[in-house]
Design a protein around this motif. Structure first.
Motif, short mmCIF file in Angstrom:
data_model
loop_
_atom_site.label_atom_id
_atom_site.label_comp_id
_atom_site.label_asym_id
_atom_site.label_seq_id
_atom_site.Cartn_x
_atom_site.Cartn_y
_atom_site.Cartn_z
N TYR A 46 51.89 63.23 85.63
CA TYR A 46 53.28 62.87 85.35
C TYR A 46 54.02 62.61 86.65
CZ TYR A 46 52.25 64.69 80.71
OH TYR A 46 51.70 64.91 79.47
N MET A 47 55.00 61.73 86.61
CA MET A 47 55.78 61.43 87.80
C MET A 47 57.26 61.36 87.41
SD MET A 47 55.10 57.34 88.30
CE MET A 47 56.55 57.07 89.31
N ARG A 54 64.81 52.04 82.75
CA ARG A 54 65.79 52.31 81.69
C ARG A 54 65.24 53.34 80.71
NH1 ARG A 54 68.40 47.01 79.21
NH2 ARG A 54 69.66 48.67 78.28
N LEU A 55 65.97 54.41 80.55
CA LEU A 55 65.58 55.45 79.60
C LEU A 55 65.87 54.99 78.17
CD1 LEU A 55 67.00 58.61 81.41
CD2 LEU A 55 64.59 58.00 81.16
N GLU A 57 67.50 54.89 74.54
CA GLU A 57 68.93 55.04 74.25
C GLU A 57 69.31 56.48 73.88
OE1 GLU A 57 72.08 52.77 71.35
OE2 GLU A 57 70.43 51.63 72.28
N ALA A 58 68.41 57.19 73.18
CA ALA A 58 68.71 58.56 72.75
C ALA A 58 68.77 59.53 73.93
CB ALA A 58 67.64 59.03 71.76
N ALA A 59 68.19 59.14 75.08
CA ALA A 59 68.13 60.06 76.22
C ALA A 59 69.11 59.70 77.32
CB ALA A 59 66.71 60.06 76.78
N ARG A 60 69.92 58.68 77.12
CA ARG A 60 70.77 58.21 78.21
C ARG A 60 71.91 59.17 78.54
NH1 ARG A 60 71.12 51.74 76.75
NH2 ARG A 60 68.90 51.30 77.18
N ASN A 61 72.27 60.02 77.60
CA ASN A 61 73.36 60.96 77.85
C ASN A 61 72.90 62.23 78.59
OD1 ASN A 61 75.15 59.25 76.51
ND2 ASN A 61 74.67 60.15 74.51
N LYS A 62 71.61 62.34 78.81
CA LYS A 62 71.07 63.53 79.48
C LYS A 62 70.69 63.18 80.92
CE LYS A 62 69.26 65.34 75.12
NZ LYS A 62 68.05 65.79 74.38
N PRO A 63 70.65 64.19 81.81
CA PRO A 63 70.27 63.93 83.22
C PRO A 63 68.85 63.35 83.32
CG PRO A 63 71.18 66.15 82.94
CD PRO A 63 70.97 65.62 81.56
N ARG A 64 68.68 62.39 84.24
CA ARG A 64 67.36 61.76 84.42
C ARG A 64 66.31 62.78 84.88
NH1 ARG A 64 67.46 56.09 84.82
NH2 ARG A 64 65.61 56.08 86.16
N MET A 66 65.62 65.53 83.75
CA MET A 66 64.99 66.25 82.64
C MET A 66 63.75 65.52 82.13
SD MET A 66 68.22 67.43 80.30
CE MET A 66 67.09 68.06 79.05
N PHE A 67 63.56 64.26 82.56
CA PHE A 67 62.47 63.46 82.00
C PHE A 67 61.41 63.15 83.08
CE2 PHE A 67 66.33 62.58 79.66
CZ PHE A 67 65.93 62.76 78.34
#
Length: 470
Positions: A46-47, A54-55, A57-64, A66-67
């Motif tokens: 994982y990196m 672009r994340l 759409e469901a994850a755009r409100n969370k800090p990058r 976290m992914f």
């Protein structure tokens, strides 16, 4: 996690060039574009999410932060990328009927009714050697899976320049040599005819003795280690004539003095006069694919530590394909003892060479050259007598370990045949001692080293004529 990835060694590459010359085969070079990106990972990696990605759409409100992103293919920079690429390529070639062997894992061979093709792999560079029709099929097959550049006839590969002419192939490193000379400020130096001075028998006057108590170690401003590294690359690829001198000077890498730096400059001045020298594989040589070995030992070559020097060279069609010059790790008690150690090392190399050659020629359905014993030339009569008779626990030999009589077992099994020659005819002398100019030049010519066709002031001064492939 496995990260090891094999690459083709220079000995195998030199043999393949010799084979191409003797069998009149074609040579082509292919380069895979972004090879490591084709590798398939065998572990989960994982990196961090890269910038600009672009994340969902469901994850755009969370800090990058976290992914993370899971890799599906290898990338440049991963430790296992080289291995993954080799596995990917190997699987693809084996699926089409190409074969390889653990003895030379980077050589893939396919035989068909129309001929054969050999694929020699060095990371993303592929040398294709074989018959015209089968080579074209191989090129088409590789292009079907990978994005590749077809570089045509092999002229430059792994830092080696390959000159094709009607009489054979000359492999040299003139461009690299000129860069080395310029890097160390020796590109305009006066050339010399040998790479080292003849050593004095008086160990106190030996210019290659270790640092004395009254001498200073060179500072970091003198690029001693860089020079040793540059010369070692030359000595291992196309310039066996400097092997002994470079091996000798490399011993003092931890505490070099101005004397040793003078020795480095002596080698560079020799290269200045022989910039275009290389190994010439002739198509006109007799017994073109028979290998012949020469072994020799320089007794007490290092008198300061009581160690001797091992040297051997194997020629194919009269030109060197494998050689070595190294200090022995054991203290030999006599010249006979040191010769037995040298013959043991040469025998081990001979067994491997025979295996590689047998695999390549048998898979290509070419006539075998390993049905008869390989000749291994040695100039010490006592050593030959002992090797022929095998290990005998006598007063003079009881201290020699029986394992060093491995050559005797190879003689019994008809794999090698040790033959006595005169010391003046032993080409391995080049790898065990400093030699006077005439002897040195004769042995250099004997192992197949020649110069390119050009006229220079140095060659006119020393030879008085133009040099074709001298």
């Amino acid at each position: 996690m496995e990260t090891y990835s094999p690459v083709m060694d220079t000995i195998t590459f030199r043999y393949l060039i010799s084979l191409a010359v003797s069998e009149k085969l074609e040579m082509r070079l292919m380069d895979v574009i972004t090879a490591y990106l084709y590798g398939e990972l065998d572990t989960d990696i994982y990196m961090k999410v890269p910038e600009g990605f672009r994340l969902p759409e469901a994850a755009r409100n969370k800090p990058r932060g976290m992914f993370s992103v899971k890799l599906r293919r290898s990338l440049y920079g991963l430790k296992q990328s080289g291995r993954m690429w080799y596995n990917r390529l190997s699987k693809y070639l084996l699926k089409e009927g190409y074969t390889n062997d653990p003895i030379c894992p980077c050589v893939f061979i396919k035989k068909s009714e129309s001929g054969f093709a050999i694929v020699a792999v060095y990371v993303d560079d592929m040398n294709l050697i074989g018959t015209s029709e089968e080579l074209q099929r191989t090129v088409n097959y590789l292009k079907r899976e990978f994005e590749m550049k077809d570089l045509g006839k092999t002229k430059y590969c792994l830092g080696l320049q390959i000159e094709h002419n009607a009489n054979g192939i000359l492999v040299h490193q003139s461009t690299y040599t000129e860069k080395v000379l310029k890097r160390f400020g020796m590109d305009k130096a006066h050339p010399l005819s040998t790479p080292m001075v003849v050593r004095s028998l008086d160990i106190k006057k030996d210019p290659y003795r270790p640092k004395g108590d009254d001498e200073m170690v060179l500072g970091p401003e003198v690029p001693y280690l860089s020079a040793i590294g540059a010369l070692l690359y030359l000595a291992q690829c196309t310039r066996p004539d400097i092997s002994f001198s470079v091996n000798l000077l490399a011993r003092y890498s931890s505490a070099p003095t101005w004397r040793h730096w003078t020795g480095i400059k002596h080698v560079l001045r020799y290269l200045r006069g022989t910039t275009d020298m290389g190994l010439f594989y002739s198509s006109e040589s007799t017994n073109a694919q028979s290998i012949i070995g020469y072994a020799d030992a320089g007794y007490l070559s290092d008198p300061h530590q009581g160690r001797s020097q091992t040297g051997y060279v194997f020629t194919c069609g009269g030109t060197a394909i494998s050689w070595r010059s190294t200090k022995q790790t054991l203290v030999a008690t006599s010249s006979n003892h040191s010769e037995i150690l040298a013959l043991h090392e040469a025998s081990r190399e001979c067994v491997w060479l025979r295996s590689v050659i047998h695999h390549i020629r048998s898979t290509c359905a070419l006539p075998s050259t390993t049905d008869t014993p390989t000749i291994l030339n040695e100039d010490n009569a006592a050593c030959i007598a002992q090797i022929t008779g095998g290990y005998i626990k006598g007063d003079r030999t009881k201290h020699i370990s029986p394992k060093f009589f491995y050559t005797h077992e190879l003689q019994k099994s008809q794999e090698i045949k040790v033959r006595q020659i005169r010391s003046s005819d032993n080409l391995a002398d080049l790898f065990t001692k400093s030699l006077p100019k005439y002897t040195f030049q004769r042995l250099v010519h004997g192992i197949g080293l020649r110069q390119l066709c050009k006229q220079s002031s140095w060659s006119m001064q020393n030879q008085g004529e133009h040099s074709r492939v001298l």
